[in-house]
Design a protein around this motif. Structure first.
Motif, PDB file in Angstrom:
ATOM      1  N   SER A  10       0.830  -1.203   0.000  1.00 24.50           N
ATOM      2  CA  SER A  10       0.000   0.000   0.000  1.00 24.50           C
ATOM      3  C   SER A  10       0.862   1.250   0.000  1.00 24.50           C
ATOM      4  O   SER A  10       1.695   1.449   0.873  1.00 24.50           O
ATOM      5  CB  SER A  10      -0.921  -0.005   1.210  1.00 24.50           C
ATOM      6  N   LYS A  13       3.324   0.226  -4.412  1.00 25.59           N
ATOM      7  CA  LYS A  13       2.882  -0.284  -5.708  1.00 25.59           C
ATOM      8  C   LYS A  13       4.039  -0.557  -6.675  1.00 25.59           C
ATOM      9  O   LYS A  13       4.037  -0.119  -7.802  1.00 25.59           O
ATOM     10  CB  LYS A  13       1.831   0.641  -6.323  1.00 25.59           C
ATOM     11  N   GLU A  28      -4.339  -3.697 -11.020  1.00 28.63           N
ATOM     12  CA  GLU A  28      -3.805  -2.445 -10.502  1.00 28.63           C
ATOM     13  C   GLU A  28      -4.875  -1.559  -9.891  1.00 28.63           C
ATOM     14  O   GLU A  28      -5.813  -1.139 -10.559  1.00 28.63           O
ATOM     15  CB  GLU A  28      -3.107  -1.680 -11.626  1.00 28.63           C
ATOM     16  N   GLY A  29      -4.699  -1.259  -8.606  1.00 26.38           N
ATOM     17  CA  GLY A  29      -5.549  -0.291  -7.927  1.00 26.38           C
ATOM     18  C   GLY A  29      -4.812   1.029  -7.813  1.00 26.38           C
ATOM     19  O   GLY A  29      -3.676   1.158  -8.283  1.00 26.38           O
ATOM     20  N   GLU A  30      -5.419   2.002  -7.184  1.00 25.13           N
ATOM     21  CA  GLU A  30      -4.790   3.318  -7.052  1.00 25.13           C
ATOM     22  C   GLU A  30      -3.556   3.295  -6.162  1.00 25.13           C
ATOM     23  O   GLU A  30      -2.582   3.976  -6.440  1.00 25.13           O
ATOM     24  CB  GLU A  30      -5.800   4.333  -6.505  1.00 25.13           C
ATOM     25  N   GLN A  31      -3.604   2.519  -5.092  1.00 26.61           N
ATOM     26  CA  GLN A  31      -2.518   2.523  -4.107  1.00 26.61           C
ATOM     27  C   GLN A  31      -1.687   1.241  -4.053  1.00 26.61           C
ATOM     28  O   GLN A  31      -0.633   1.219  -3.426  1.00 26.61           O
ATOM     29  CB  GLN A  31      -3.086   2.786  -2.703  1.00 26.61           C
ATOM     30  N   LYS A  75     -11.060  -6.395  -4.984  1.00 24.47           N
ATOM     31  CA  LYS A  75     -10.444  -5.383  -5.839  1.00 24.47           C
ATOM     32  C   LYS A  75      -9.997  -5.946  -7.185  1.00 24.47           C
ATOM     33  O   LYS A  75     -10.038  -5.237  -8.197  1.00 24.47           O
ATOM     34  CB  LYS A  75      -9.255  -4.732  -5.134  1.00 24.47           C
ATOM     35  N   CYS A  79     -10.675  -3.861 -10.679  1.00 21.96           N
ATOM     36  CA  CYS A  79      -9.548  -3.152 -11.302  1.00 21.96           C
ATOM     37  C   CYS A  79      -9.143  -3.784 -12.632  1.00 21.96           C
ATOM     38  O   CYS A  79      -9.578  -4.887 -12.961  1.00 21.96           O
ATOM     39  CB  CYS A  79      -8.358  -3.156 -10.342  1.00 21.96           C
ATOM     40  N   LYS A  86       5.667  -0.610 -14.079  1.00 20.79           N
ATOM     41  CA  LYS A  86       5.441   0.833 -14.071  1.00 20.79           C
ATOM     42  C   LYS A  86       6.264   1.461 -12.959  1.00 20.79           C
ATOM     43  O   LYS A  86       6.757   0.767 -12.080  1.00 20.79           O
ATOM     44  CB  LYS A  86       3.953   1.138 -13.819  1.00 20.79           C
ATOM     45  N   LEU A  89       4.782   4.007  -6.779  1.00 21.61           N
ATOM     46  CA  LEU A  89       4.368   5.190  -6.038  1.00 21.61           C
ATOM     47  C   LEU A  89       5.453   5.603  -5.046  1.00 21.61           C
ATOM     48  O   LEU A  89       5.603   6.774  -4.749  1.00 21.61           O
ATOM     49  CB  LEU A  89       3.061   4.918  -5.273  1.00 21.61           C
ATOM     50  N   ASP A  92       7.706   8.398  -6.073  1.00 26.90           N
ATOM     51  CA  ASP A  92       7.137   9.722  -6.398  1.00 26.90           C
ATOM     52  C   ASP A  92       7.647  10.784  -5.452  1.00 26.90           C
ATOM     53  O   ASP A  92       7.976  10.573  -4.354  1.00 26.90           O
ATOM     54  CB  ASP A  92       5.602   9.675  -6.326  1.00 26.90           C
TER      55      ASP A  92
END
Length: 92
Positions: A10, A13, A28-31, A75, A79, A86, A89, A92
């Protein structure tokens, strides 16, 4: 039996795991990413690829993360499948 992506993923990713999956069962989820329990063939190819050690066999899932078994199942139905690496996160 299946593997489960748990709490350490979480907000990170990393997607190193998805490129080694022979059956494309990651979503793939957002987090974080999730494993579809009915598509996972239990090959364990993804386990050593996870840099944050977030993937567990369901029988070895730590007690505090047992809810991730159902979360992955839910999920992964909602998703999109992910098959390519990729930027994580965490970078970032």
């Amino acid at each position: 039996m299946t593997h489960v992506v748990a709490e350490p993923c979480s907000g990170c990713k990393y997607t190193d795991c998805v490129v080694v999956c022979p059956v494309e069962c990651f979503y793939e989820g957002e987090q974080m990413v999730y494993i579809h329990p009915e598509e996972c063939i239990d090959c364990e190819a993804c386990v050593p690829e996870c840099p944050v050690e977030a993937i567990f066999h369901e029988d070895n899932l730590p007690e505090e993360w047992k809810s991730y078994l159902e979360l992955n199942a839910t999920k992964s139905e909602e998703c999109e499948v992910i098959t390519e690496k990729k930027e994580p996160l965490a970078d970032d």
